[in-house]
Motif scaffolding. Sequence first.
Motif, PDB file in Angstrom:
ATOM      1  N   LEU A  83       0.706  -1.250  -0.059  1.00 18.45           N
ATOM      2  CA  LEU A  83      -0.084  -0.023   0.092  1.00 18.45           C
ATOM      3  C   LEU A  83       0.856   1.150  -0.022  1.00 18.45           C
ATOM      4  O   LEU A  83       1.180   1.639   1.070  1.00 18.45           O
ATOM      5  N   PRO A  84       1.410   1.452  -1.253  1.00 18.73           N
ATOM      6  CA  PRO A  84       2.548   2.619  -1.297  1.00 18.73           C
ATOM      7  C   PRO A  84       2.342   4.007  -0.730  1.00 18.73           C
ATOM      8  O   PRO A  84       3.244   4.693  -0.395  1.00 18.73           O
ATOM      9  N   ASP A  85       1.069   4.373  -0.479  1.00 18.48           N
ATOM     10  CA  ASP A  85       0.724   5.591   0.046  1.00 18.48           C
ATOM     11  C   ASP A  85       1.096   5.684   1.808  1.00 18.48           C
ATOM     12  O   ASP A  85       0.989   6.717   2.111  1.00 18.48           O
ATOM     13  N   LEU A  86       1.272   4.586   2.038  1.00 21.07           N
ATOM     14  CA  LEU A  86       1.379   4.772   3.714  1.00 21.07           C
ATOM     15  C   LEU A  86       2.742   4.810   4.300  1.00 21.07           C
ATOM     16  O   LEU A  86       3.646   4.485   3.708  1.00 21.07           O
ATOM     17  N   GLN A  87       2.658   5.885   5.430  1.00 18.79           N
ATOM     18  CA  GLN A  87       3.832   6.117   6.005  1.00 18.79           C
ATOM     19  C   GLN A  87       3.718   5.421   7.416  1.00 18.79           C
ATOM     20  O   GLN A  87       2.591   5.523   8.145  1.00 18.79           O
ATOM     21  N   LEU A  88       4.516   4.788   8.118  1.00 15.22           N
ATOM     22  CA  LEU A  88       4.367   4.294   9.478  1.00 15.22           C
ATOM     23  C   LEU A  88       5.363   4.672  10.388  1.00 15.22           C
ATOM     24  O   LEU A  88       6.551   4.944   9.794  1.00 15.22           O
ATOM     25  N   TRP A  89       4.950   5.392  11.453  1.00 17.01           N
ATOM     26  CA  TRP A  89       5.664   6.141  12.482  1.00 17.01           C
ATOM     27  C   TRP A  89       5.657   5.185  13.753  1.00 17.01           C
ATOM     28  O   TRP A  89       4.348   4.827  13.895  1.00 17.01           O
ATOM     29  N   ILE A 101      -0.225   5.845  11.583  1.00 22.49           N
ATOM     30  CA  ILE A 101      -0.389   5.407  10.084  1.00 22.49           C
ATOM     31  C   ILE A 101      -0.613   6.731   9.305  1.00 22.49           C
ATOM     32  O   ILE A 101      -1.515   7.307   9.798  1.00 22.49           O
ATOM     33  N   ILE A 102       0.113   7.068   8.655  1.00 19.30           N
ATOM     34  CA  ILE A 102      -0.303   8.409   7.717  1.00 19.30           C
ATOM     35  C   ILE A 102      -0.368   7.958   6.313  1.00 19.30           C
ATOM     36  O   ILE A 102       0.109   7.244   5.857  1.00 19.30           O
ATOM     37  N   TYR A 103      -1.820   8.596   5.848  1.00 19.32           N
ATOM     38  CA  TYR A 103      -2.335   7.862   4.562  1.00 19.32           C
ATOM     39  C   TYR A 103      -2.900   8.990   3.852  1.00 19.32           C
ATOM     40  O   TYR A 103      -3.223  10.154   4.214  1.00 19.32           O
ATOM     41  N   THR A 104      -3.018   8.732   2.594  1.00 16.83           N
ATOM     42  CA  THR A 104      -3.886   9.496   1.638  1.00 16.83           C
ATOM     43  C   THR A 104      -5.193   8.968   1.143  1.00 16.83           C
ATOM     44  O   THR A 104      -6.334   9.509   1.078  1.00 16.83           O
ATOM     45  N   VAL A 114       5.435  16.422  18.540  1.00 14.72           N
ATOM     46  CA  VAL A 114       5.028  16.115  20.165  1.00 14.72           C
ATOM     47  C   VAL A 114       5.565  15.088  20.715  1.00 14.72           C
ATOM     48  O   VAL A 114       5.884  14.935  21.546  1.00 14.72           O
ATOM     49  N   THR A 115       5.120  13.816  19.927  1.00 12.41           N
ATOM     50  CA  THR A 115       5.547  12.594  20.493  1.00 12.41           C
ATOM     51  C   THR A 115       6.799  12.098  20.168  1.00 12.41           C
ATOM     52  O   THR A 115       7.211  11.024  20.573  1.00 12.41           O
ATOM     53  N   GLY A 116       7.640  12.979  19.226  1.00 11.44           N
ATOM     54  CA  GLY A 116       8.832  12.433  19.053  1.00 11.44           C
ATOM     55  C   GLY A 116       9.065  11.005  18.309  1.00 11.44           C
ATOM     56  O   GLY A 116       9.850  10.227  18.503  1.00 11.44           O
ATOM     57  N   ALA A 117       7.922  10.909  17.401  1.00  8.28           N
ATOM     58  CA  ALA A 117       7.768   9.634  16.573  1.00  8.28           C
ATOM     59  C   ALA A 117       9.047   9.494  15.719  1.00  8.28           C
ATOM     60  O   ALA A 117       9.655  10.438  15.383  1.00  8.28           O
ATOM     61  N   VAL A 118       9.235   8.300  15.374  1.00  7.50           N
ATOM     62  CA  VAL A 118      10.442   7.910  14.545  1.00  7.50           C
ATOM     63  C   VAL A 118       9.677   7.245  13.353  1.00  7.50           C
ATOM     64  O   VAL A 118       8.866   6.334  13.367  1.00  7.50           O
ATOM     65  N   LEU A 119      10.209   7.290  12.012  1.00  2.85           N
ATOM     66  CA  LEU A 119       9.850   6.838  11.080  1.00  2.85           C
ATOM     67  C   LEU A 119      10.258   5.235  10.790  1.00  2.85           C
ATOM     68  O   LEU A 119      11.434   5.142  10.961  1.00  2.85           O
ATOM     69  N   LEU A 120       9.228   4.596  10.572  1.00  3.17           N
ATOM     70  CA  LEU A 120       9.620   3.051  10.199  1.00  3.17           C
ATOM     71  C   LEU A 120       9.364   2.812   9.041  1.00  3.17           C
ATOM     72  O   LEU A 120      10.231   1.958   8.407  1.00  3.17           O
ATOM     73  N   GLN A 121       8.434   3.250   8.000  1.00  9.72           N
ATOM     74  CA  GLN A 121       8.531   2.695   6.903  1.00  9.72           C
ATOM     75  C   GLN A 121       7.834   4.032   5.994  1.00  9.72           C
ATOM     76  O   GLN A 121       6.869   4.540   6.273  1.00  9.72           O
ATOM     77  N   PRO A 122       8.285   4.257   4.963  1.00 13.06           N
ATOM     78  CA  PRO A 122       9.396   3.971   4.150  1.00 13.06           C
ATOM     79  C   PRO A 122      10.464   4.254   5.079  1.00 13.06           C
ATOM     80  O   PRO A 122      10.615   5.190   5.417  1.00 13.06           O
ATOM     81  N   PRO A 123      11.695   3.240   4.569  1.00 16.83           N
ATOM     82  CA  PRO A 123      12.823   3.705   5.432  1.00 16.83           C
ATOM     83  C   PRO A 123      13.660   4.732   4.792  1.00 16.83           C
ATOM     84  O   PRO A 123      13.450   5.287   3.839  1.00 16.83           O
TER      85      PRO A 123
END
Length: 95
Positions: free
Chosen positions: A20-26, A44-47, A86-95
Amino acid sequence: MDLKQRWPILDELCTCATQLPDLQLWVFGSMLRTEHPRDLDVLIIYTDPQHVTDLYRMRLWEATLPPLHFIAMTADEERDYRFIEVTGAVLLQPP
């Protein structure tokens, strides 16, 4: 240590998300601060909202130990809330 090595379910989640190429996972929360979190928090950030549903249906994510907990937002919502900052989230996907 790499989060995907520590919790292989995160690696599986990323593998599924590549379909699902539009997803970002943090990732955020206690998994970034402790060796033994009660849950694994994922933003999950999505379009396309259907892609969030599709990802969620690929597996019983919450049946893992520790369980995965999801929050889904559009990029605009994330910007409005400044959730990553605010949460200090870290990008997981895409790398």
